[in-house]
Design a protein around this motif. Structure first.
Motif, PDB file in Angstrom:
ATOM      1  N   VAL A  62       8.579  -1.384   6.765  1.00 46.09           N
ATOM      2  CA  VAL A  62       7.644  -2.164   5.945  1.00 46.09           C
ATOM      3  C   VAL A  62       7.466  -1.449   4.607  1.00 46.09           C
ATOM      4  O   VAL A  62       6.976  -0.322   4.559  1.00 46.09           O
ATOM      5  CB  VAL A  62       6.291  -2.349   6.642  1.00 46.09           C
ATOM      6  N   VAL A  63       7.878  -2.121   3.537  1.00 46.74           N
ATOM      7  CA  VAL A  63       7.859  -1.548   2.194  1.00 46.74           C
ATOM      8  C   VAL A  63       6.655  -2.077   1.432  1.00 46.74           C
ATOM      9  O   VAL A  63       6.526  -3.281   1.207  1.00 46.74           O
ATOM     10  CB  VAL A  63       9.158  -1.889   1.436  1.00 46.74           C
ATOM     11  N   GLY A  64       5.777  -1.184   1.003  1.00 49.44           N
ATOM     12  CA  GLY A  64       4.628  -1.571   0.194  1.00 49.44           C
ATOM     13  C   GLY A  64       5.007  -1.590  -1.278  1.00 49.44           C
ATOM     14  O   GLY A  64       5.588  -0.635  -1.786  1.00 49.44           O
ATOM     15  N   MET A  65       4.675  -2.686  -1.977  1.00 53.18           N
ATOM     16  CA  MET A  65       5.075  -2.831  -3.369  1.00 53.18           C
ATOM     17  C   MET A  65       4.194  -3.860  -4.068  1.00 53.18           C
ATOM     18  O   MET A  65       3.311  -4.450  -3.463  1.00 53.18           O
ATOM     19  CB  MET A  65       6.561  -3.236  -3.466  1.00 53.18           C
ATOM     20  N   THR A  66       4.446  -4.029  -5.369  1.00 58.94           N
ATOM     21  CA  THR A  66       3.793  -5.075  -6.151  1.00 58.94           C
ATOM     22  C   THR A  66       4.867  -5.833  -6.928  1.00 58.94           C
ATOM     23  O   THR A  66       6.029  -5.436  -6.942  1.00 58.94           O
ATOM     24  CB  THR A  66       2.778  -4.488  -7.154  1.00 58.94           C
ATOM     25  N   ASP A  67       4.456  -6.909  -7.567  1.00 57.85           N
ATOM     26  CA  ASP A  67       5.372  -7.672  -8.419  1.00 57.85           C
ATOM     27  C   ASP A  67       5.582  -6.882  -9.708  1.00 57.85           C
ATOM     28  O   ASP A  67       4.723  -6.870 -10.587  1.00 57.85           O
ATOM     29  CB  ASP A  67       4.764  -9.041  -8.712  1.00 57.85           C
ATOM     30  N   PHE A  68       6.723  -6.214  -9.822  1.00 60.14           N
ATOM     31  CA  PHE A  68       6.953  -5.267 -10.901  1.00 60.14           C
ATOM     32  C   PHE A  68       8.435  -5.282 -11.296  1.00 60.14           C
ATOM     33  O   PHE A  68       9.232  -4.494 -10.811  1.00 60.14           O
ATOM     34  CB  PHE A  68       6.509  -3.871 -10.430  1.00 60.14           C
ATOM     35  N   ALA A  69       8.790  -6.241 -12.133  1.00 59.92           N
ATOM     36  CA  ALA A  69      10.175  -6.312 -12.614  1.00 59.92           C
ATOM     37  C   ALA A  69      10.427  -5.130 -13.562  1.00 59.92           C
ATOM     38  O   ALA A  69       9.528  -4.721 -14.302  1.00 59.92           O
ATOM     39  CB  ALA A  69      10.387  -7.631 -13.352  1.00 59.92           C
TER      40      ALA A  69
END
Length: 283
Positions: A62-69
């Motif tokens: 499970v990879v924690g991330m945000t919308d970050f192009a």
């Protein structure tokens, strides 16, 4: 009446015999040692289980991330792509598990990791004291910096740190950009993501924002989503890392994977796809 007295006497005599039998602790012969049942501490079935084993047992990273192009963002089909997202898929495959992307509140990233809401933070994460205190971090894989973004037609007025005083900033809450603004004593409105901070400037709700240099390269300027925005001052130099739970053996697994993926060309090929090849740290 005599019957009642006789019954009472018999009951009292019976109690005396019972007490005498129970009070012989010091004179009683102890049970042979072999007859004394052994006591053992309860065994925790997961004691000593590695983080790698935990992930492989459940079958999902499970990879924690945000919308970050250009690191993590969704394509037209709603699938997560980007330099970090694509490499996370490859890492999960090397572990023999599926990958799941979970969009998190960036300010709560370490709590999400510690409580096993996620297994890894992989989202263009700047290595800093806070992260290193709360997680085990991989070797750095990309160079970065925090930059000030302003409208193109105002850029010439904001070319130095000193010139930034009085601007109303937008910045991602809990980010390295917020840390830089705090250090400079500059005021800002905290937004959920860096994309939200950019939108604040594009809509004239804020004078400027601070975002990652890598994101600025992909999102602002001619031919991008925000052609009327540019960046001026770079506030610092940083390095990106991938964070795992404190003491996790997934750190070594990641470092080995990354070295192999760099050697076989996967890292640079993926980086070139998303235009971040100049930031990748050579292995």
């Amino acid at each position: 009446m005599r019957k009642k007295r006789l019954a009472a006497s018999l009951l009292a005599l019976s109690l005396c015999f019972s007490l005498a039998a129970c009070s012989g602790g010091s004179s009683a012969t102890p049970a042979p040692e072999s007859d004394v049942p052994e006591t053992t501490a309860p065994v925790e079935t997961d004691r000593g289980e590695s983080d790698l084993a935990y992930v492989q047992t459940k079958g999902t990273l499970v990879v924690g991330m945000t919308d970050f192009a250009p690191m993590d963002y969704k394509d037209e089909n709603g699938e997560w792509i980007g330099f970090d997202a694509d490499m996370a898929k490859a890492f999960a495959e090397s572990l023999g598990v599926d990958v799941e992307f979970l969009e998190i509140n960036w300010d709560n990233k370490l709590m999400e990791l510690d409580t096993k809401g996620i297994d890894v933070i992989w989202n263009g994460m700047t290595i800093n004291d806070e992260v290193e205190a709360g997680a085990s971090v991989s070797e750095p894989y990309c160079r970065n910096g925090q930059v000030v973004v302003v409208p193109v037609d105002k850029a010439e007025n904001y070319q130095t740190v000193e010139s930034l005083s009085g601007l109303n900033f937008a910045v991602e809450n809990g980010s390295a950009g917020a840390e830089q603004l705090d250090a400079l004593g500059l005021s800002y409105v905290a937004k959920t993501t860096q994309a939200d901070a950019l939108l604040e400037v594009a809509s004239d709700a804020s004078d400027a924002c601070v975002i990652d240099l890598l994101m600025a390269g992909a999102m602002i300027g001619e031919g991008t989503s925000y052609p009327d925005l540019t960046y001026t001052v770079q506030l610092n130099d940083e390095e990106y890392g991938v964070a795992f739970r404190k003491g996790s053996d997934l750190v070594d697994a990641f470092n080995e994977f990354w070295a192999s993926a760099y050697a076989d060309g996967t890292v640079m090929e993926t980086a070139t796809t998303y235009g971040v090849q100049e930031s990748v740290i050579e292995k």
